[in-house]
Scaffold this motif. Structure first.
Motif, PDB file in Angstrom:
ATOM      1  N   GLN A   1       0.848  -1.189   0.000  1.00 22.04           N
ATOM      2  CA  GLN A   1       0.000   0.000   0.000  1.00 22.04           C
ATOM      3  C   GLN A   1       0.888   1.244   0.000  1.00 22.04           C
ATOM      4  OE1 GLN A   1      -2.601   0.266   3.373  1.00 22.04           O
ATOM      5  NE2 GLN A   1      -3.550   2.161   2.682  1.00 22.04           N
ATOM      6  N   VAL A   2       0.660   2.104  -0.965  1.00 22.77           N
ATOM      7  CA  VAL A   2       1.451   3.325  -1.066  1.00 22.77           C
ATOM      8  C   VAL A   2       0.847   4.413  -0.189  1.00 22.77           C
ATOM      9  CG1 VAL A   2       2.259   5.131  -2.612  1.00 22.77           C
ATOM     10  CG2 VAL A   2       2.185   2.765  -3.411  1.00 22.77           C
ATOM     11  N   GLN A   3       1.708   5.074   0.572  1.00 25.58           N
ATOM     12  CA  GLN A   3       1.255   6.187   1.407  1.00 25.58           C
ATOM     13  C   GLN A   3       2.244   7.334   1.302  1.00 25.58           C
ATOM     14  OE1 GLN A   3       0.594   4.501   5.416  1.00 25.58           O
ATOM     15  NE2 GLN A   3      -1.538   5.115   5.148  1.00 25.58           N
ATOM     16  N   LEU A   4       1.695   8.537   1.286  1.00 22.27           N
ATOM     17  CA  LEU A   4       2.479   9.763   1.328  1.00 22.27           C
ATOM     18  C   LEU A   4       1.927  10.589   2.478  1.00 22.27           C
ATOM     19  CD1 LEU A   4       2.463  10.584  -2.476  1.00 22.27           C
ATOM     20  CD2 LEU A   4       4.400   9.728  -1.180  1.00 22.27           C
ATOM     21  N   VAL A   5       2.776  10.873   3.462  1.00 22.30           N
ATOM     22  CA  VAL A   5       2.312  11.575   4.659  1.00 22.30           C
ATOM     23  C   VAL A   5       3.092  12.872   4.799  1.00 22.30           C
ATOM     24  CG1 VAL A   5       2.012  11.463   7.133  1.00 22.30           C
ATOM     25  CG2 VAL A   5       1.743   9.384   5.754  1.00 22.30           C
ATOM     26  N   GLU A   6       2.346  13.988   4.681  1.00 22.35           N
ATOM     27  CA  GLU A   6       2.971  15.306   4.785  1.00 22.35           C
ATOM     28  C   GLU A   6       2.952  15.798   6.226  1.00 22.35           C
ATOM     29  OE1 GLU A   6       0.421  15.909   0.846  1.00 22.35           O
ATOM     30  OE2 GLU A   6       0.024  15.108   2.852  1.00 22.35           O
ATOM     31  N   SER A   7       3.889  16.691   6.517  1.00 24.56           N
ATOM     32  CA  SER A   7       3.909  17.381   7.811  1.00 24.56           C
ATOM     33  C   SER A   7       4.644  18.700   7.634  1.00 24.56           C
ATOM     34  CB  SER A   7       4.600  16.521   8.874  1.00 24.56           C
ATOM     35  OG  SER A   7       5.932  16.249   8.506  1.00 24.56           O
ATOM     36  N   GLY A   8       4.455  19.584   8.610  1.00 20.18           N
ATOM     37  CA  GLY A   8       5.224  20.834   8.615  1.00 20.18           C
ATOM     38  C   GLY A   8       4.456  22.076   8.232  1.00 20.18           C
ATOM     39  N   GLY A   9       3.192  21.956   7.868  1.00 25.03           N
ATOM     40  CA  GLY A   9       2.423  23.142   7.546  1.00 25.03           C
ATOM     41  C   GLY A   9       2.099  23.949   8.788  1.00 25.03           C
ATOM     42  N   GLY A  10       1.511  25.129   8.567  1.00 24.11           N
ATOM     43  CA  GLY A  10       1.128  25.960   9.703  1.00 24.11           C
ATOM     44  C   GLY A  10       0.944  27.398   9.299  1.00 24.11           C
ATOM     45  N   LEU A  11       0.904  28.242  10.314  1.00 25.78           N
ATOM     46  CA  LEU A  11       0.727  29.683  10.128  1.00 25.78           C
ATOM     47  C   LEU A  11       2.070  30.374  10.293  1.00 25.78           C
ATOM     48  CD1 LEU A  11      -1.056  32.246   9.929  1.00 25.78           C
ATOM     49  CD2 LEU A  11      -1.319  32.095  12.431  1.00 25.78           C
ATOM     50  N   VAL A  12       2.394  31.249   9.349  1.00 25.96           N
ATOM     51  CA  VAL A  12       3.656  31.979   9.406  1.00 25.96           C
ATOM     52  C   VAL A  12       3.432  33.396   8.916  1.00 25.96           C
ATOM     53  CG1 VAL A  12       4.358  31.220   7.087  1.00 25.96           C
ATOM     54  CG2 VAL A  12       6.107  31.840   8.762  1.00 25.96           C
ATOM     55  N   GLN A  13       4.210  34.313   9.416  1.00 25.14           N
ATOM     56  CA  GLN A  13       4.098  35.705   8.992  1.00 25.14           C
ATOM     57  C   GLN A  13       4.790  35.903   7.634  1.00 25.14           C
ATOM     58  OE1 GLN A  13       5.683  38.186  12.114  1.00 25.14           O
ATOM     59  NE2 GLN A  13       3.760  38.126  13.256  1.00 25.14           N
ATOM     60  N   PRO A  14       4.354  36.907   6.890  1.00 24.00           N
ATOM     61  CA  PRO A  14       5.042  37.219   5.627  1.00 24.00           C
ATOM     62  C   PRO A  14       6.534  37.429   5.859  1.00 24.00           C
ATOM     63  CG  PRO A  14       2.992  38.440   5.758  1.00 24.00           C
ATOM     64  CD  PRO A  14       3.168  37.769   7.092  1.00 24.00           C
ATOM     65  N   GLY A  15       7.329  36.861   4.944  1.00 22.27           N
ATOM     66  CA  GLY A  15       8.777  36.912   5.078  1.00 22.27           C
ATOM     67  C   GLY A  15       9.364  35.753   5.863  1.00 22.27           C
ATOM     68  N   GLY A  16       8.507  34.968   6.476  1.00 21.36           N
ATOM     69  CA  GLY A  16       8.974  33.843   7.276  1.00 21.36           C
ATOM     70  C   GLY A  16       9.269  32.606   6.446  1.00 21.36           C
ATOM     71  N   SER A  17       9.588  31.524   7.156  1.00 24.54           N
ATOM     72  CA  SER A  17       9.968  30.267   6.511  1.00 24.54           C
ATOM     73  C   SER A  17       9.217  29.099   7.122  1.00 24.54           C
ATOM     74  CB  SER A  17      11.476  30.026   6.675  1.00 24.54           C
ATOM     75  OG  SER A  17      12.239  31.038   6.055  1.00 24.54           O
ATOM     76  N   LEU A  18       9.034  28.078   6.304  1.00 25.36           N
ATOM     77  CA  LEU A  18       8.482  26.802   6.747  1.00 25.36           C
ATOM     78  C   LEU A  18       9.169  25.698   5.958  1.00 25.36           C
ATOM     79  CD1 LEU A  18       4.579  27.191   6.939  1.00 25.36           C
ATOM     80  CD2 LEU A  18       6.119  26.774   8.861  1.00 25.36           C
ATOM     81  N   ARG A  19       9.240  24.521   6.557  1.00 23.56           N
ATOM     82  CA  ARG A  19       9.732  23.362   5.827  1.00 23.56           C
ATOM     83  C   ARG A  19       8.686  22.260   5.888  1.00 23.56           C
ATOM     84  NH1 ARG A  19      14.891  19.250   6.406  1.00 23.56           N
ATOM     85  NH2 ARG A  19      13.655  18.414   8.162  1.00 23.56           N
TER      86      ARG A  19
END
Length: 118
Positions: A1-19
C-alpha cells in the motif's frame, strides 16, 4: 500500500519560513513533487525532483523555495523562504515519474495547510 504523509504546515508571517516534509512508503518513485491549491483556484505544480536530484520549480517560487530528497529515507522536503500571503494554500506531496520531460503524479498525500498572514 502506497502512502504519502505530509507534515510541517502551519501559520507563518510574511517573510517567514516553513519546511514541509513528506514521507513515502510502499514504493520508490522515479520523481516526487509538491502541488498547491489556494481557495477558489486550480491546483498548481510547485516543484519536482527526480531520484537523481534534478529539480524544477514554478516561476512564482524560484529563488524562494527549495525541494530536496533523502532517498535513504524515501522522504521529500520543501523548504519555503520569504513566504508571501499569495503562498497560502493546501500543499500536496506527490509521487510519480517523468515522461517526455513532464512530471506525471501517480499518488497524492492528504495535503497540509500553509497560511501566510500577519
Amino acid at each position: 500500500q502506497v502512502q504519502l504523509v505530509e507534515s510541517g504546515g502551519g501559520l507563518v508571517q510574511p517573510g517567514g519560513s516553513l519546511r514541509l516534509s513528506c514521507a513515502a512508503s510502499g514504493s520508490i518513485f522515479n520523481a516526487m513533487g509538491w502541488y498547491r491549491q489556494a481557495p477558489g483556484k486550480q491546483r498548481d505544480l510547485v516543484a519536482t525532483i527526480t531520484n537523481s536530484g534534478d529539480t524544477n520549480y514554478a516561476d512564482s517560487v524560484k529563488g524562494r523555495f527549495t525541494i530536496a530528497r533523502d532517498n535513504a529515507k524515501n522522504t521529500v522536503y520543501l523548504q519555503m523562504n520569504s513566504l508571501k500571503p499569495e503562498d497560502t494554500a493546501v500543499y500536496y506531496c506527490t509521487g510519480g515519474r517523468v515522461w517526455l520531460l513532464s512530471y506525471l503524479p501517480g499518488y497524492w498525500g492528504q495535503g497540509t495547510q500553509v497560511t501566510v498572514s500577519s
